[in-house]
Design a protein around this motif. Structure first.
Motif, PDB file in Angstrom:
ATOM      1  N   SER A 247     -25.325  28.194 -22.670  1.00 59.49           N
ATOM      2  CA  SER A 247     -25.422  28.116 -21.211  1.00 59.49           C
ATOM      3  C   SER A 247     -24.088  28.456 -20.565  1.00 59.49           C
ATOM      4  N   GLN A 248     -23.007  27.990 -21.192  1.00 64.87           N
ATOM      5  CA  GLN A 248     -21.668  28.279 -20.660  1.00 64.87           C
ATOM      6  C   GLN A 248     -21.399  29.777 -20.634  1.00 64.87           C
ATOM      7  N   VAL A 249     -21.777  30.436 -21.712  1.00 66.59           N
ATOM      8  CA  VAL A 249     -21.552  31.881 -21.785  1.00 66.59           C
ATOM      9  C   VAL A 249     -22.421  32.596 -20.756  1.00 66.59           C
ATOM     10  N   LEU A 250     -23.660  32.162 -20.643  1.00 62.80           N
ATOM     11  CA  LEU A 250     -24.555  32.764 -19.647  1.00 62.80           C
ATOM     12  C   LEU A 250     -23.951  32.629 -18.249  1.00 62.80           C
TER      13      LEU A 250
ATOM     14  N   ARG B  30     -22.817  35.511 -15.559  1.00 63.75           N
ATOM     15  CA  ARG B  30     -23.281  35.513 -14.162  1.00 63.75           C
ATOM     16  C   ARG B  30     -22.096  35.666 -13.217  1.00 63.75           C
ATOM     17  N   ARG B  31     -20.989  35.004 -13.566  1.00 62.82           N
ATOM     18  CA  ARG B  31     -19.806  35.087 -12.708  1.00 62.82           C
ATOM     19  C   ARG B  31     -19.329  36.534 -12.611  1.00 62.82           C
ATOM     20  N   VAL B  32     -19.338  37.224 -13.732  1.00 60.91           N
ATOM     21  CA  VAL B  32     -18.923  38.632 -13.730  1.00 60.91           C
ATOM     22  C   VAL B  32     -19.825  39.442 -12.793  1.00 60.91           C
ATOM     23  N   LYS B  33     -21.119  39.187 -12.889  1.00 64.26           N
ATOM     24  CA  LYS B  33     -22.065  39.931 -12.046  1.00 64.26           C
ATOM     25  C   LYS B  33     -21.872  39.566 -10.566  1.00 64.26           C
ATOM     26  N   SER B  34     -21.627  38.273 -10.347  1.00 61.23           N
ATOM     27  CA  SER B  34     -21.443  37.815  -8.973  1.00 61.23           C
ATOM     28  C   SER B  34     -20.182  38.428  -8.375  1.00 61.23           C
TER      29      SER B  34
ATOM     30  N   ALA C 180     -28.925  37.434 -20.289  1.00 59.87           N
ATOM     31  CA  ALA C 180     -27.776  38.099 -19.667  1.00 59.87           C
ATOM     32  C   ALA C 180     -28.029  39.595 -19.503  1.00 59.87           C
ATOM     33  N   ARG C 181     -29.092  40.092 -20.087  1.00 60.82           N
ATOM     34  CA  ARG C 181     -29.407  41.522 -20.133  1.00 60.82           C
ATOM     35  C   ARG C 181     -28.253  42.279 -20.776  1.00 60.82           C
TER      36      ARG C 181
ATOM     37  N   SER D 262     -13.057  31.924 -24.115  1.00 61.82           N
ATOM     38  CA  SER D 262     -13.122  32.799 -22.939  1.00 61.82           C
ATOM     39  C   SER D 262     -14.288  33.758 -23.122  1.00 61.82           C
ATOM     40  N   VAL D 263     -14.736  34.299 -22.014  1.00 60.56           N
ATOM     41  CA  VAL D 263     -15.884  35.206 -22.057  1.00 60.56           C
ATOM     42  C   VAL D 263     -15.556  36.419 -21.203  1.00 60.56           C
ATOM     43  N   ASP D 264     -15.823  37.552 -21.724  1.00 60.32           N
ATOM     44  CA  ASP D 264     -15.615  38.782 -20.961  1.00 60.32           C
ATOM     45  C   ASP D 264     -16.884  39.609 -21.065  1.00 60.32           C
ATOM     46  N   ALA D 265     -17.267  40.192 -19.963  1.00 58.52           N
ATOM     47  CA  ALA D 265     -18.486  41.007 -19.984  1.00 58.52           C
ATOM     48  C   ALA D 265     -18.212  42.355 -19.336  1.00 58.52           C
ATOM     49  N   VAL D 266     -18.732  43.392 -19.943  1.00 60.73           N
ATOM     50  CA  VAL D 266     -18.602  44.738 -19.377  1.00 60.73           C
ATOM     51  C   VAL D 266     -19.968  45.185 -18.901  1.00 60.73           C
ATOM     52  N   LEU D 267     -20.034  45.457 -17.590  1.00 62.88           N
ATOM     53  CA  LEU D 267     -21.316  45.868 -17.025  1.00 62.88           C
ATOM     54  C   LEU D 267     -21.626  47.295 -17.422  1.00 62.88           C
TER      55      LEU D 267
END
Length: 841
Positions: A773-776, A780-784, A820-821, A833-838
């Motif tokens: 859930s934390q990672v999800l 979401r924060r990245v998308k927001s 998270a798609r 830490s979490v990093d996401a690349v759209l």
RNA sequence: GGGCGGUUAGCUCAGUCUGGCAGAGCGCUCGCCUCACACGCGAGAGGUCACAGGUUCAAGUCCUGUACCGCCCACCA
């Protein structure tokens, strides 16, 4: 079972639908075949039906209802009766105003009298029996309104177990208990000074007093010594100079040593009074010398009793100075008295100030002050003290051993919250007299006593005529004692009934006996008494709670209940105490109408035990939102045709969710066992929101799919929902019942409280769901931040965490990627830490 | 005069019993019509934990005192 899930579920109409269903199916009916240890019994407070409906009327009752519902689901048979407190002064006042009638006991009964449709003005005098009949008519109407509110609120009361404090059974119980108190010497009658309300023309008890600030003035008045000198006293009641019986100073006060034992004469009246010494005289106050009058305040009564002084009362039961000149006055004093005869005290005070000024006995100008004056809590004029014959029940106020025994009872009781215990201790410690139970009123339980009249027409008080218990209830003003005939009522050689009724607390202190049918159903009484809880407000610890302890102590030699759950006050949105005089009373009906019962219940359950709580529309709206959320989440959780066999629950993230849920169940259960409904709700609610926000989102894609992974999600959703609904059922009885009915047989309110046993063998570490859930949330924060839709595709998610974190995340990875798609998930070891690349585009 | 409770984010309140990274909701700001829910969803900003002292490696939490708010009690001449 076939599922019947509405396309657009809503809250509207649920209250009426389920109230009717519960009534028809007897969902809350009490099974009296159960034994005491299987029963949870509640000594419900009977609301004053003649009072207005306000938010305070729902607050405590809803909180108590959560206890009833929890215990019922936890396997207890719940004895949850409802009473109506309809006897006493509040009803009399309401009936007087509503119909424009007033009671005149000297009038004969008029069998054709009907209460008028429009209030009479001026009030029409009617006989006592007609007046009491009118009270009965109106209280029945008032009780319907209250029952309507309680049912709309969803109180899980057994509506066949109701009583009214004026009904036949309550009168009988009340009189029987009183006569037993009398037989054991716990009740007695005495001619003594009592606090008296001149408007209601009734004695009032210590417990019904309140102090109010009133302007007054100190008058310095000269008394005359035989040697021609004078001695000054300070008084706020110069009108009572004529009833002065002594002056008093402290025995150690050097200034007055040579006066003790001498006499002085009162100004204007010239009455000779002694100067006496008593410890209660305060050298610091005024001149150190006080005037003792019969009676200006309660200290006067103490002095009068302890120093054995004369009685010179002039204020009558109607509050006026008596018309005829008192016999202790003579000469000039008689003339002075004529100036104040027939006046009210405040009028007489002004007159006396004038006269004392003229005679130069008033020294200097009166000093304006504000002081605390004793009032009857429902009264409008200061109490006077008059001598009259009254009934008392011993309560430890004049007996140290009894006081200690009753303090011990208070210590034995479990108080929720604990700090309320000291309010009881302080009250009992501070008692300064026995409990005055007689009232000179009309609508109440009569004192069941007659007196002989001797041949010269005098009433013989010391050997009262007592009815048989089997004849109760009686009304001595219409019933006739054995061996007498009605025609001898009031005649020499005949009899007369005690004219008084009992204090309302003298009856309501017997609610456990009344509701449990001590009098006529000992089998039932044994199954429910002593009761488990007494829920009530903190303001009536000194009255209802204490009086009930006294009666239980006498009649059963034990506490009437195990625990007292004390609820707080209701404040208006500006945090002021609600009161009719401030005009800030909020009535519940419009709120129930606009937001629904669940929303109002939610607000009440958010108030902590014993804590004063403000009416807060914001909290009410959240309650409504929660109820709607439950409907919608349930629609999702039940929207699959999958089998609910728990054996299908195989996926780690599903079992992890159950791991967290089983902790929530444990914590909510513990909280309820401690009577902390608010904590139970808080824990459940917090968990539920994360269930819908995170768990449901994570498993959504899988649940819509096929195969054993989908079956696991579908089964887990249903198991989880079943638990959440039951955890919420004590708070939100309508919406949980509604959803329960979509796929379960029977009422949720008779279903069993969730237990950690239900997940036996399925539960694994809740950390898997938590970190996923934390990672999800991080994705979401990245998308927001990128201001894109939550549906936006993610190319990769890179997570840095420790070994066990990676281990946990791998077990929920496919759900995480779906929610998270995200195309890919990568891991590395280090600080979390979490990093996401759209994804592009 | 005695006692009880309270003082934590703009607001309403948890957290204090049992010391261990200051919490929730509302409101506010910014986004999102995502197939349970727009009566919705996501994210963010925001705090000298009333004040002063003490104990402790560590205090919103324990101790002492103070202030203010609310309530209860008191013999209020």
């Amino acid at each position: 079972m076939t599922r019947n899930i509405p396309e657009k579920p809503g809250l509207e109409g649920l209250e009426a639908k389920w109230d009717a269903r519960w009534a028809a199916e007897g969902t809350y009916s009490f099974d009296r075949s159960k034994t005491r240890d299987e029963i949870f019994s509640i000594d419900t407070p009977p609301p004053t039906v003649s009072g207005s409906l306000h938010m305070g009327s729902v607050f405590g009752y809803v909180q108590t209802d959560t206890h009833a519902r929890y215990r019922r689901m936890a396997g207890k048979e719940v004895f949850y009766p409802m009473g109506w407190d309809d006897n006493g002064l509040p009803t009399e006042r309401r009936v007087q105003n509503y119909y424009g009638i007033k009671c005149d006991p000297s009038l004969p009964y008029d069998p054709d009298f009907e209460p008028p449709d429009e209030p009479h003005d001026p009030p029409m005098p009617v006989s006592r029996r007609n007046f009491v009949d009118a009270c009965h008519v109106l209280t029945v109407e008032d009780e319907k309104v209250f029952e309507g509110l309680w049912r709309a609120l969803g109180l899980s009361v057994d509506w066949t177990q109701t009583y009214a404090t004026i009904d036949h059974h309550s009168r009988r119980t009340s009189q029987k208990a009183f006569l037993r108190n009398l037989a054991r010497g716990e009740a007695y009658a005495q001619e003594a000074p009592v606090l008296w309300d001149v408007d209601f023309r009734s004695a009032v008890a210590q417990a019904e007093l309140e102090d109010r600030e009133r302007p007054g003035s100190y008058h310095r008045v000269a008394f005359h010594k035989p040697d021609g000198g004078s001695i000054h006293v300070e008084t706020s009641r110069p009108e009572l100079v004529c009833s002065c019986v002594a002056l008093v100073a402290h025995p150690d006060d050097d200034r007055y040593q040579d006066l003790f034992g001498s006499t002085v004469t009162s100004p204007l009246f010239g009455v000779v009074v002694p100067v006496v010494a008593h410890e209660l005289a305060d050298p610091e106050k005024g001149t150190g010398v006080a005037m003792i009058c019969t009676f200006g305040d309660t200290t006067d009564v103490t002095w009068w009793r302890e120093l054995d002084l004369a009685t010179r009362s002039v204020i009558q039961h109607n509050g006026r100075f008596q018309e005829e000149t008192p016999d202790w006055l003579s000469g000039a004093g008689e003339e002075v008295y004529k100036e104040i005869a027939g006046l009210y005290p405040n009028q007489a005070r002004r007159k006396m100030a004038e006269l004392l000024t003229e005679s130069r006995d008033l020294i200097g100008e009166p000093e304006q002050i504000t002081h605390q004056v004793k009032f009857y809590e429902k009264g409008e004029r200061p109490l006077e003290i008059v001598t009259s014959r009254q009934w008392y029940i011993r309560n430890g106020g004049r007996d140290d051993d009894l006081r200690k025994a009753l303090l011990a009872r208070g210590a034995e009781l479990e108080w929720v919250p604990e700090f309320m215990a000291v309010r009881y201790q302080h009250w009992v410690d501070g008692l300064n007299g026995d409990w005055l139970v007689s009232r000179q009123r009309f609508f109440g339980v009569p004192i069941p006593i007659w007196y002989r009249i001797d041949d010269s027409g005098g009433v013989v008080y010391d050997r009262p005529l007592i009815p048989d218990e089997s004849d109760l209830p009686i009304d001595p003003s219409t019933d006739v004692p054995k061996g007498y005939v009605e025609s001898s009522r009031g005649e020499p050689g005949g009899f007369v009934g005690d004219p008084d009724i009992m204090d309302t607390w003298a009856t309501s202190s017997l609610t456990p006996e009344i509701a449990g049918h001590w009098d006529n159903d000992p089998d039932l009484f044994e199954r429910v008494y002593p009761m488990d809880i007494r829920p009530q407000g903190s303001d009536i610890i000194r009255t209802w709670l204490f009086a009930t302890v006294v009666r239980g102590h006498y009649e059963h030699s034990e506490l009437p209940w195990r625990s007292a759950t004390i609820n707080g006050w209701i404040l208006d949105p500006d945090r002021k105490k609600m009161s009719k005089s401030k005009g800030n009373v909020m009535t519940p009906a419009p709120l129930l109408e606009e937001y629904g019962s669940e929303a109002v219940r939610y607000w009440a359950c958010n108030g902590r035990p014993g804590v004063d709580t403000a009416v807060d529309l914001g909290v009410i709206r959240i309650g409504r939102r929660l109820a709607i959320k439950i409907l919608n989440a349930s629609r999702f959780a039940l929207g699959f045709s999958g089998d609910v066999d728990p054996a299908n629950i195989t996926e780690p993230i599903d079992r992890s969710m159950l791991g967290g849920l089983s902790q929530v169940v444990g914590q909510a259960t513990d909280a309820f066992e401690r009577f902390d409904y608010a904590r139970a709700l808080e824990i459940t609610e917090r968990s539920f929101w994360s269930w819908t926000d995170d768990y449901l989102e994570l498993v959504k894609t899988r649940a819509y799919g096929e195969g054993h992974e989908a079956a696991s999600a579908q089964a887990t959703l249903q198991v989880g929902l079943s638990v959440y609904l039951r955890l919420f059922a004590p708070f939100l009885p309508f919406v949980t019942e509604e959803v329960w009915s979509w796929w379960r047989e029977g009422s949720i309110h008779r279903a069993s409280w969730p237990s950690t046993d239900e997940f036996e063998g399925l539960v694994i570490d809740s950390a898997i769901l938590e970190i996923t859930s934390q990672v999800l949330s991080a994705v979401r924060r990245v998308k927001s931040d990128a201001k894109v839709s939550m549906r936006a595709e993610v190319e990769s998610v890179s997570i840095t965490t420790d070994d066990s974190g990676i281990e946990h995340l791998r077990q929920g990875e496919s759900d995480l990627r779906a929610a998270a798609r995200a195309e890919r998930v990568g891991y590395s070891i280090g600080e979390f830490s979490v990093d996401a690349v759209l994804a592009e585009g």
